[in-house]
Design an enzyme around this catalytic site. Structure first.
Site, PDB file in Angstrom:
ATOM      1  N   ASP A 438      33.535  85.865  45.883  1.00  0.00           N
ATOM      2  CA  ASP A 438      33.907  86.328  44.757  1.00  0.00           C
ATOM      3  C   ASP A 438      33.712  88.095  44.575  1.00  0.00           C
ATOM      4  OD1 ASP A 438      35.312  86.415  42.190  1.00  0.00           O
ATOM      5  OD2 ASP A 438      33.936  84.966  41.355  1.00  0.00           O
ATOM      6  N   ASP A 497      42.654  83.264  38.301  1.00  0.00           N
ATOM      7  CA  ASP A 497      41.953  82.617  37.448  1.00  0.00           C
ATOM      8  C   ASP A 497      42.789  81.555  36.401  1.00  0.00           C
ATOM      9  OD1 ASP A 497      39.540  83.023  38.413  1.00  0.00           O
ATOM     10  OD2 ASP A 497      38.887  84.510  37.003  1.00  0.00           O
TER      11      ASP A 497
HETATM   12  C1  DGJ Z   1      35.630  84.565  38.809  1.00  0.00           C
HETATM   13  C2  DGJ Z   1      36.444  83.467  39.489  1.00  0.00           C
HETATM   14  O1  DGJ Z   1      37.698  83.926  39.613  1.00  0.00           O
HETATM   15  C3  DGJ Z   1      36.260  82.293  38.857  1.00  0.00           C
HETATM   16  O2  DGJ Z   1      36.912  81.334  39.696  1.00  0.00           O
HETATM   17  C4  DGJ Z   1      34.759  81.855  39.032  1.00  0.00           C
HETATM   18  O3  DGJ Z   1      34.356  81.519  40.147  1.00  0.00           O
HETATM   19  C5  DGJ Z   1      33.796  82.845  38.158  1.00  0.00           C
HETATM   20  N1  DGJ Z   1      34.131  84.134  38.565  1.00  0.00           N
HETATM   21  C6  DGJ Z   1      32.445  82.478  38.274  1.00  0.00           C
HETATM   22  O4  DGJ Z   1      31.772  83.503  37.651  1.00  0.00           O
END
Ligand code: DGJ
Length: 691
Positions: A438, A497
């Site tokens: 991430d 997301d």
């Molecule tokens: C942002 C990501 O896009 C989510 O899917 C998740 O992994 C969160 N961060 C976790 O903090």
């Protein structure tokens, strides 16, 4: 030297490299098999008139355009040596080793050398990059090194993208007028508003119609994509890395290599771009198929890690047919929320007293492999790492935090070595098959993006070399780092997301213009989408998550038995279809009614296909236009039949072909006449298998 002609799959690039500057004569459709004489005649014939009030030689677009040669548009090399601007370049040599060619030039005093590499792949994808070498005795300050390719006057409409968190890939169109359209990213990652793919085409171009030209920069740091037109010369499309003042200072003997500019031409609309890009990406990729069905724990439990709860989720996932279980954020020391602990990459003994072993054993016993979330490039001010090594924070403690976090300076060799050791230790101790990698904030540090991006690439490459079995997903708060630079180093993208299927329809449709669907994570979320609060039917959510790298982002233990049965059936269907979905040709129809969208995947040999008819709103007429099926073999007989859970409709009786359960017709009929469109209720999808 000669006139260079690169040709492949109906595309051509012609470069007059007979001396002086290399002039780009043509980029577009194939000009046919031209011998040396014909190429010389073409190059001579394409020399334009000299207009009044201009330089006294014809103005042609050079690969190395310079004010000193009369080009008053954007310059190829921007920079200076002790206040003296970059000079013009003259061609020194050409190497043509089909499908790659190199042209090398020098400044008149020999203090700078510029080499341009051009490659036209078998699929007709053109890649271009420059390498600038400082041959002088003093430093050269580089401010920009762009690539620009010519586009014809009828490429008068632009299409690119903008967006926000959870709303990536919003298309925007604009006429290309005189001036510069420059889409710039200063996020230190492409960003949610990334221009992504800049297209210029005949006005009104669509998925299946219109000639167009498009560029993408294969780079994960700061960048720009540019379209330019003026009254004085040809229009151009191009781009390059966006460099901050002082970011690249070339000491004597040092060089700078640009990212690849990936350029594609299509005679058949946007689908024609994908039809070059996807086979090209697939031909270069080492992606392992079939893509495993994933369950990711984020929206199931967030930071609430608890072995018994997660064990029940493991069992539910395995029962449904999931193949990979991914533990998201929350597993490392002190990480109980998103305000702290990034950098402390040790399994938290308070939550996981026996480490991750009990969970991983359970995952393996259930027949799945295990994945783990990390955010390696970041550091929380509230972390042991930040307290022990404040100097490892990029840009120090100035400027705002973002999600309460800062960036770890990967250009610092100690920070880099520490991070690499931590990741390698985790990958050595635990049987991890997959890292969800991430990156949740912009860098916001002037002049840092180049070094940070190069260090990231180095880190990913070195981990992949040591742990070749580990797959990596590029995630950046969803889809803020999806590009062809990082694609060489990862196996999956977290597309967005949001798991809201209505928004996902748009996001996936446009992201897959560039990226093949097997790279694009698409998950079945909760009935009420966590990001938007919108409620969606299970069938619509399933149909939306079917086409990409499929997964689940939902606490399955809360699903009802009938829901779980449907999900298991959907996973079985995805497994049956994924050999086609992840190798075939992606097609989309131009919507005749804005309420309906049709997209699908057709086998490369056109023997079979799967389509989704998606209602994004209410039909605007009682008799919407027929469904026309793109991409089929006109002369082949196909049977069309619905699959998956039947969608909700607003019709009294369905169209006759659907009531009959199937229909058999030639591809030509299905493409031209089509089939009457069922009246789907809004936010419903009908899946059709065609074979
Ligand atoms: C942002 C990501 O896009 C989510 O899917 C998740 O992994 C969160 N961060 C976790 O903090």
């Amino acid at each position: 030297m000669t006139v260079l002609h690169l040709r492949a799959a109906g595309a051509s690039l012609v470069l007059d490299a007979r001396g002086g500057v290399p002039a780009i004569i043509h980029w577009g459709s194939d000009l046919g098999d031209l011998d040396e004489t014909a190429l010389a005649a073409l190059a001579d014939a394409s020399v334009p008139a000299i207009p009044p009030s201009s330089i006294d030689v014809p103005l042609r677009l050079s690969l190395w355009s310079s004010l000193a040669d009369g080009w008053s548009g954007r310059q190829t090399v921007e920079g200076h040596r002790q206040g003296v601007p970059a000079p013009a370049f003259r061609l020194v040599e050409l190497h043509d080793q089909d499908p790659i060619a190199w042209v090398r030039g020098e400044s008149a005093d020999g203090s700078l050398e510029l080499t341009t590499e051009l490659e036209l792949s078998a699929e007709g994808v053109l890649r271009v990059r420059h390498v600038l070498v400082n041959r002088g005795a003093t430093a050269f300050d580089l401010a920009g090194l762009d690539i620009a390719l010519p586009i014809p006057a009828d490429a008068a409409e632009l299409l690119d993208f903008t967006g926000l968190w959870a709303h990536e890939r919003q298309p925007q169109r604009a006429p290309l007028r005189h001036g510069v359209w420059s889409r710039e990213s200063r996020h230190g990652r492409p960003g949610h508003d990334d221009a992504f793919l800049l297209m210029a085409g005949e006005p009104g171009f669509g998925f299946r119609r219109g000639r167009l030209w498009a560029v993408h920069l294969a780079w994960s740091g700061d960048k720009r994509l540019v379209a330019e037109r003026s009254a004085l010369g040809p229009g151009t499309l191009g781009g390059g890395e966006l460099l901050a003042p002082g970011e690249i200072r070339l000491a004597p003997g040092e060089s700078y290599e640009t990212p690849w500019l990936v350029a594609v031409h299509s005679e058949t609309g946007i689908d024609g771009l994908s039809d070059r890009l996807h086979p090209w990406i697939r031909s270069r990729s080492a992606l392992r198929l079939p893509r495993p069905v994933v369950l990711n724990t984020w929206e199931a439990v967030y930071f609430d890690h608890d072995l018994p709860v997660l064990s029940r989720l493991v069992d539910a996932a395995a029962d449904a047919g999931v193949e990979r279980f991914v533990l998201d954020d929350g597993w490392f020391t002190g990480r109980r929320d998103d305000k702290r602990a990034l950098g402390d990459w040790y399994v938290d003994p308070a939550v996981w007293p026996d480490g991750l072993h009990p969970l991983i054993s359970r995952v393996h016993a259930a027949g799945m492999d295990f994945g783990l979330w990390v955010e390696p490039e970041m550091i929380s001010p509230d972390s042991v790492l930040a307290r022990e090594h404040p100097s490892w924070i990029l840009g120090g403690a100035s400027g705002p935090t973002w999600r309460w976090q800062r960036v770890l300076d990967l250009g610092n060799p100690d920070a880099y070595a520490h991070l690499r050791e931590r990741l390698a230790a985790l990958l050595t101790e635990y049987p991890i098959a997959f890292l969800k990698w991430d990156h949740n904030r912009d860098l916001l540090t002037p002049g840092a993006a180049h070094r940070q991006t190069r260090a990231l690439y180095r880190l990913l490459a070195s981990l992949r070399a040591e742990f070749p079995h580990v797959e990596i997903e590029s995630c950046a708060s969803g889809g803020a780092r999806i590009d062809l630079g990082i694609l060489d180093l990862v196996d999956r993208f977290w597309t967005s997301d949001t798991n809201d299927p209505l928004d996902r329809q748009r996001i996936q449709r446009w992201t897959s213009v560039l990226i093949p669907p097997e790279y694009l994570g698409g998950h079945l979320g909760d009935a009420t989408a966590h990001v938007t609060g919108r409620h969606s039917a299970l069938g619509f959510r399933l149909a939306t998550a079917l086409f990409g790298s499929a997964g689940i982002e939902w606490n399955l233990t809360t699903a009802s038995p009938p829901e779980r049965a449907l999900i298991a059936a959907w996973i079985a269907e995805h497994k049956r279809l994924r050999p086609l979905l992840h190798t075939g040709t992606v097609v989309r129809a131009d919507a005749a009614d804005p309420a309906f969208r049709l997209h699908g995947v057709v086998a490369r040999d056109r023997s079979e296909a799967v389509y989704a008819l998606v209602a994004v709103g209410s039909p605007s007429t009682a008799l919407p236009p027929p469904i026309r099926f793109p991409g089929l073999d006109p002369n082949r007989l196909y049977t069309v039949r619905p699959i998956g859970p039947p969608p909700k409709t607003v019709q009294d009786t369905p169209p006759a072909w659907l009531a009959a359960g199937e229909v058999t017709l030639p591809g030509r009929v299905l493409a031209e006449a089509g089939l009457p469109c069922p009246l789907l209720a809004p936010e419903q999808a009908l899946l059709l298998e065609v074979s």
